[in-house]
Design a protein around this motif. Sequence first.
Motif, mmCIF file in Angstrom:
data_model
loop_
_atom_site.group_PDB
_atom_site.id
_atom_site.type_symbol
_atom_site.label_atom_id
_atom_site.label_comp_id
_atom_site.label_asym_id
_atom_site.label_seq_id
_atom_site.Cartn_x
_atom_site.Cartn_y
_atom_site.Cartn_z
ATOM 1 N N UNK A 139 83.007 33.035 2.919
ATOM 2 C CA UNK A 139 83.494 34.266 2.315
ATOM 3 C C UNK A 139 82.940 34.499 0.927
ATOM 4 N N UNK A 140 82.700 33.417 0.173
ATOM 5 C CA UNK A 140 82.184 33.526 -1.188
ATOM 6 C C UNK A 140 80.670 33.746 -1.219
ATOM 7 N N UNK A 141 80.024 33.684 -0.046
ATOM 8 C CA UNK A 141 78.585 33.891 0.004
ATOM 9 C C UNK A 141 77.781 32.653 -0.318
ATOM 10 N N UNK A 142 78.448 31.494 -0.419
ATOM 11 C CA UNK A 142 77.723 30.253 -0.701
ATOM 12 C C UNK A 142 76.887 29.824 0.507
ATOM 13 N N UNK A 143 77.363 30.203 1.693
ATOM 14 C CA UNK A 143 76.599 29.940 2.919
ATOM 15 C C UNK A 143 76.316 31.292 3.553
ATOM 16 N N UNK A 144 75.053 31.670 3.606
ATOM 17 C CA UNK A 144 74.677 33.000 4.073
ATOM 18 C C UNK A 144 74.704 33.107 5.593
ATOM 19 N N UNK A 145 74.897 34.317 6.125
ATOM 20 C CA UNK A 145 74.782 34.516 7.576
ATOM 21 C C UNK A 145 73.439 33.988 8.088
ATOM 22 N N UNK A 146 73.517 33.291 9.203
ATOM 23 C CA UNK A 146 72.318 32.697 9.779
ATOM 24 C C UNK A 146 72.078 31.267 9.350
ATOM 25 N N UNK A 147 72.728 30.835 8.272
ATOM 26 C CA UNK A 147 72.549 29.462 7.791
ATOM 27 C C UNK A 147 73.303 28.493 8.701
ATOM 28 N N UNK A 148 72.725 27.323 8.954
ATOM 29 C CA UNK A 148 73.397 26.353 9.824
ATOM 30 C C UNK A 148 74.464 25.557 9.085
ATOM 31 N N UNK A 149 75.505 25.181 9.814
ATOM 32 C CA UNK A 149 76.469 24.221 9.301
ATOM 33 C C UNK A 149 75.956 22.821 9.608
ATOM 34 N N UNK A 150 76.472 21.803 8.946
ATOM 35 C CA UNK A 150 76.033 20.438 9.249
ATOM 36 C C UNK A 150 76.348 20.073 10.703
ATOM 37 N N UNK A 151 75.615 19.141 11.269
ATOM 38 C CA UNK A 151 75.921 18.678 12.633
ATOM 39 C C UNK A 151 77.325 18.089 12.719
ATOM 40 N N UNK B 23 82.197 15.040 10.886
ATOM 41 C CA UNK B 23 83.160 13.969 11.177
ATOM 42 C C UNK B 23 83.231 12.987 10.013
ATOM 43 N N UNK B 24 82.066 12.608 9.517
ATOM 44 C CA UNK B 24 82.014 11.664 8.405
ATOM 45 C C UNK B 24 82.559 12.305 7.121
ATOM 46 N N UNK B 25 82.214 13.555 6.906
ATOM 47 C CA UNK B 25 82.640 14.258 5.694
ATOM 48 C C UNK B 25 84.153 14.373 5.607
ATOM 49 N N UNK B 26 84.814 14.655 6.745
ATOM 50 C CA UNK B 26 86.263 14.861 6.745
ATOM 51 C C UNK B 26 87.052 13.649 7.214
ATOM 52 N N UNK B 27 86.360 12.628 7.693
ATOM 53 C CA UNK B 27 87.049 11.431 8.158
ATOM 54 C C UNK B 27 87.892 11.666 9.387
ATOM 55 N N UNK B 28 87.392 12.511 10.297
ATOM 56 C CA UNK B 28 88.128 12.829 11.524
ATOM 57 C C UNK B 28 87.218 12.616 12.730
ATOM 58 N N UNK B 29 87.830 12.658 13.904
ATOM 59 C CA UNK B 29 87.092 12.482 15.134
ATOM 60 C C UNK B 29 86.349 13.743 15.558
ATOM 61 N N UNK B 30 85.457 13.563 16.525
ATOM 62 C CA UNK B 30 84.647 14.677 16.987
ATOM 63 C C UNK B 30 85.489 15.792 17.606
ATOM 64 N N UNK B 31 86.571 15.417 18.282
ATOM 65 C CA UNK B 31 87.402 16.443 18.925
ATOM 66 C C UNK B 31 88.045 17.365 17.894
#
Length: 225
Positions: A9-21, A26-34
Motif C-alpha cells: 500500500x505504501x508503494x515500497x513494493x511496486x505492482x509486478x514485483x515478486x515477493x520472496x519465495x 517461512x524463515x523470515x516469520x518463523x512459521x511453517x509452509x502451510x
Amino acid sequence: MTDYLHRIGAGEIEPGAPLPPESVLCEQYGVGRSVVREALQALDAKGFIVVRQGSVAVVAPRYHWHVLDQDFLAVTNPKEYYSLLQEAREILEPPLAALAAARATDEAIDEMEQVNRRLETVLDDPSQHAELDIAFHDAVARATDNAILVSMHSSITGLGQRTREASSAIPGAIERAVTWHDHVIAAIRARDAVGASAAMHLHLRQVREELGRIDTEPEAAEEGS
C-alpha cells in the motif's frame, strides 16, 4: 503478512514485483509452509498479489486491489483514498436519495429523522458522529428498497468511518451535516426526487470542501484523532 500489505500500500513494493519465495517467508516469520501459503492465498483473494502454481507470488496491478478491505485500511494511509471515496459517493448517493423519495415508507423517513436528531447531540464525539452519520446515509439507501444498491453503499462505509471522523474536527462540520440532512429528509418526505437528489449533492459538496481543509487545519484534525 500485514507488513507486506503495508509495504504494498505504501508503494515500497511496486505492482509486478515478486515477493520472496515461500521458503524465505517461512524463515523470515518463523512459521511453517502451510501458514505462509494461507497468508499468500488471503492476499491473493483480496487482489493484492497474484499467486501462480509453481512460481513466486507477485504484486498485482493496483486496479485489482480491494482498497476498501479493513485489513488494508488498518495498515495504510487512508487519506490517499479520501478523494476517490468522495467521488464515488457523489456518483452514488444523489440518485439513492431520489429513489428514496419515490419509495421510502413513512417509517423509513421517521428513522432518518430520529438518527439526525441524535446526531445533533454528539458534536464533541467524532466516533459517535461517524457512526450516526453512516446510519443516516444507510437509512436513505435502505429506503430505496433495492438490495443491490444497499450492498454497494455498505461496501464504502468502512473508509467512510475514517473520513467522517477526520472531517468532524472541522468547526461547524457536524452542524452543517445535520442541516443538509434535514433538507434531504424534507425532500424525501415531500416525495420530491429532484429536490432530494439536489440536497444530497449539495451536502456531499460541503463534505468535499471540509475534507479538503483537513490538512490545512492541523489543530482541529489533531483534536478529532
